[in-house]
Design an enzyme around this catalytic site. Structure first.
Site, short mmCIF file in Angstrom:
data_model
loop_
_atom_site.label_atom_id
_atom_site.label_comp_id
_atom_site.label_asym_id
_atom_site.label_seq_id
_atom_site.Cartn_x
_atom_site.Cartn_y
_atom_site.Cartn_z
N SER B 158 6.76 -5.92 -2.09
CA SER B 158 5.78 -6.34 -3.08
C SER B 158 5.89 -7.87 -3.28
CB SER B 158 6.02 -5.57 -4.39
OG SER B 158 4.89 -5.63 -5.21
N ASP B 322 -0.44 3.25 -0.27
CA ASP B 322 -0.34 2.06 -1.12
C ASP B 322 -1.71 1.42 -1.21
OD1 ASP B 322 0.17 -0.40 -2.29
OD2 ASP B 322 1.88 -0.90 -1.01
N HIS B 355 2.34 2.58 -3.79
CA HIS B 355 3.11 1.33 -3.65
C HIS B 355 4.57 1.53 -4.01
CE1 HIS B 355 3.68 -2.98 -3.52
NE2 HIS B 355 4.10 -3.02 -4.77
#
Lengths: 382, 382
Positions: B158, B322, B355
């Site tokens: 991320s 995601d 995610h």
């Protein structure tokens, strides 16, 4: 602190139904107010009526200038003289939903007791919990009041589509043709979650005052604005946002480390701030909950049962980039209608505009809906 | 009104870099504080160091119990003795990002003047705007301070993955192997939009007080909680939310028209309310903006240039469900690395966990990352 005053009241044309409505929750709303607009002329045998159902933040001003925002009707590209829903031929009705804030019974209207006596204050958060089925029952009372036995068509997108499905499941003999658009047979966990963020934002705003903001003359502007911002993102596709704004900077200049450096930021904040002037926060809470409760299968003992033996013909439409009510949800609906031996057409419109596409100029969608309505009218000898 | 007091201060292990850091904005942070943790032992030639970069709300406690929440390290399933990032073999470093709230220079720390003198109040919103590159420069100063010329690997997911990319682009000779996971080379319009909702929620909270909430001893709990709620939805997939909660009702009973009727609602509100106890609102504003500014291509004159002639080997990993950083973004990155003749492996992990999957037990991902790190170590003769 918040300085925005509540908007001035508007006189909406409405029908007062003295006996009121018994809700799914068991509570009675008496009298029931239904604010509505119509376009075109009802024919002699009252067989050319089309009901349009509006979405979460829509209202009855579907095909005319909005009395408070001054903007064109929200479906003015679809409903009007010579348009796919042709007001030269059909009598088109659109009613503000139960729980709304444009004149129908809802949190902003005067609270009444069980005998229908006004209590001199708005319902606010004392307005009962309602369901999509309650909204549809209120519309049915209006349609009955107008002496219309059967609607030529019931049409709506998003929450309007939920109402269309509820009409067909609850009053099948009263719906000749039904067009549920960009919707689903239940609200998903993700959609409930996004609504919950919006409600938390409203309820976190001190100006909400536990729902009693009318006592101050102010409105919970900041919370409602944040609720609108998050909802607005779900109405657009990633591609639509990127095409509209990408990473375009304010003023087109280089990165300046300002607070609102990207155009998408000011656009979203603008969406939030204009919304608060036209919508009531307690209505937002009430209506989003009704959407979250919606689950046609549970209500009717299964999707197959909801439509068992239905005489209604259906047009189901979805939009390829809609991630709020994705095409897979419409396919689930179509399968249930097929299993119930219903007459059903299904179209998925290819577009990158997201959920909002149902409100926009999508020629393939407009042609399909126009054809569907014209075919229904022909088969009724209109 | 809000009664939650600011959390008590925690002593974080940190390094004070007296000369400070000149930011992309031109401002100087002096001295620079970098709070960090390490695991394992640095070898004699300082060639076995691995830097882990944390995400938006992560911190340096990657592989040990968190001092304020008491929870295990956020990547304790991946980093530790005998694990894919093996602390029996490698010296693993994790630093709180610049702008964070766990001891590194950031809005919660004491403001300093240009000469580095403390001003007796927190930076708050006077903390300068920062970029992902600024975060990486701060980490580079720490790594230099430790006498490490080249990191065996830089790994992060991320926002951590954005830092990995920035490390490889800005300090290519200092990165032998890079694993950017569940990230992208720029922040998308939709991601900026979701961040903007969170920031609007924080800034709308009267307890935020224009960023000067430390003066009251309270924190903008409600706004920060709403920001966390909306972000949390983007970390999960629709499928994960549905599997976890579906439309399950509180207590498993029939629809009761209570406020929090669905389990997903109380889950989200809980996520929001626990978050406010461990995270600083002004840090949230600062770090989300840094993520929004991130655009590797613009910074380096094109993606090809960002990696031109890179000596670094890459493992790019994405997760199929995601939707915050979809696989298509990782493919764009891989194409740019291919065009730069970089040595790159790419895996898309099939999962329905969204995610968040990069933090969860995903055996295929852990095996791939473990193999990548072991291969890099072998090629360095470790």
């Amino acid at each position: 602190m918040n300085q925005t005053a509540a908007p001035p009241p508007i006189e909406h044309q409405r029908t007062v139904l003295r006996d009121g409505l018994r809700l799914d929750s068991g509570q009675l709303i008496r009298p029931l107010h239904v604010a509505w607009r119509s376009y075109g002329t009802l024919n002699a045998d009252r067989s050319n009526a089309i009901l349009i159902c509006h979405a979460l933040t829509g209202d009855q001003y579907v095909a005319e200038r909005h009395p408070s925002t001054g903007k064109p009707g929200w479906w003015a590209n679809l409903v009007g003289p010579g348009l796919p829903v042709d007001t030269d031929r059909f009598f088109v009705i659109c009613a503000n939903v139960l729980g709304g804030c444009m004149g129908s019974s809802g949190p902003r209207e005067e609270m009444t007791d069980a005998d229908g006596n006004g209590l001199g204050r708005p319902w606010g958060t004392d307005f009962p919990s309602i369901t999509i089925r309650d909204m549809v029952r209120a519309q049915k009372m209006l349609v009955d009041h107008l002496g219309i036995d059967r609607l030529l068509a019931v049409i709506g997108g998003s929450m309007g589509g939920m109402q269309v499905l509820e009409w067909a499941a609850t009053f099948p003999q009263s719906v000749f043709a039904a067009a549920p658009i960009a919707c689903a047979t239940h609200h998903s966990a993700q959609n409930i979650a996004f609504h919950e963020v919006g409600r938390a934002a409203i309820q976190s705003d001190p100006d909400w005052m536990g729902g009693r903001y009318w006592e101050t003359g102010r409105i919970p502007e900041r919370g409602l604005s944040v609720a609108r911002m998050v909802a607005h993102i779900t109405y657009l596709s990633e591609a639509a946002l990127t095409r509209k704004f990408g990473r375009e900077l304010q003023g087109g200049s280089a990165l300046t480390f300002l607070e609102d450096v990207f155009q998408v930021q000011s656009y979203l904040r603008h969406q939030g701030s204009t919304f608060v002037r036209r919508f009531d926060a307690n209505s937002y809470l009430t209506i989003t909950r009704a959407m979250d409760y919606f689950d046609l299968a549970t209500e009717h003992g299964g999707l197959a049962k909801a439509f068992s033996g239905t005489p209604t013909r259906f047009l189901v439409a979805s939009f390829s980039s809609d991630w709020l009510f994705p095409t897979s949800e419409s396919r689930t609906l179509v399968r249930a209608l097929n299993a119930a031996a219903a007459r059903v057409s299904f179209i998925e419109i290819t577009t990158d505009k997201g959920h909002d596409a149902f409100l926009l100029d999508e020629p393939d969608f407009h042609r399909a809906l126009g054809g569907f309505v014209a075919g229904a009218a022909r088969d009724l000898g209109l």
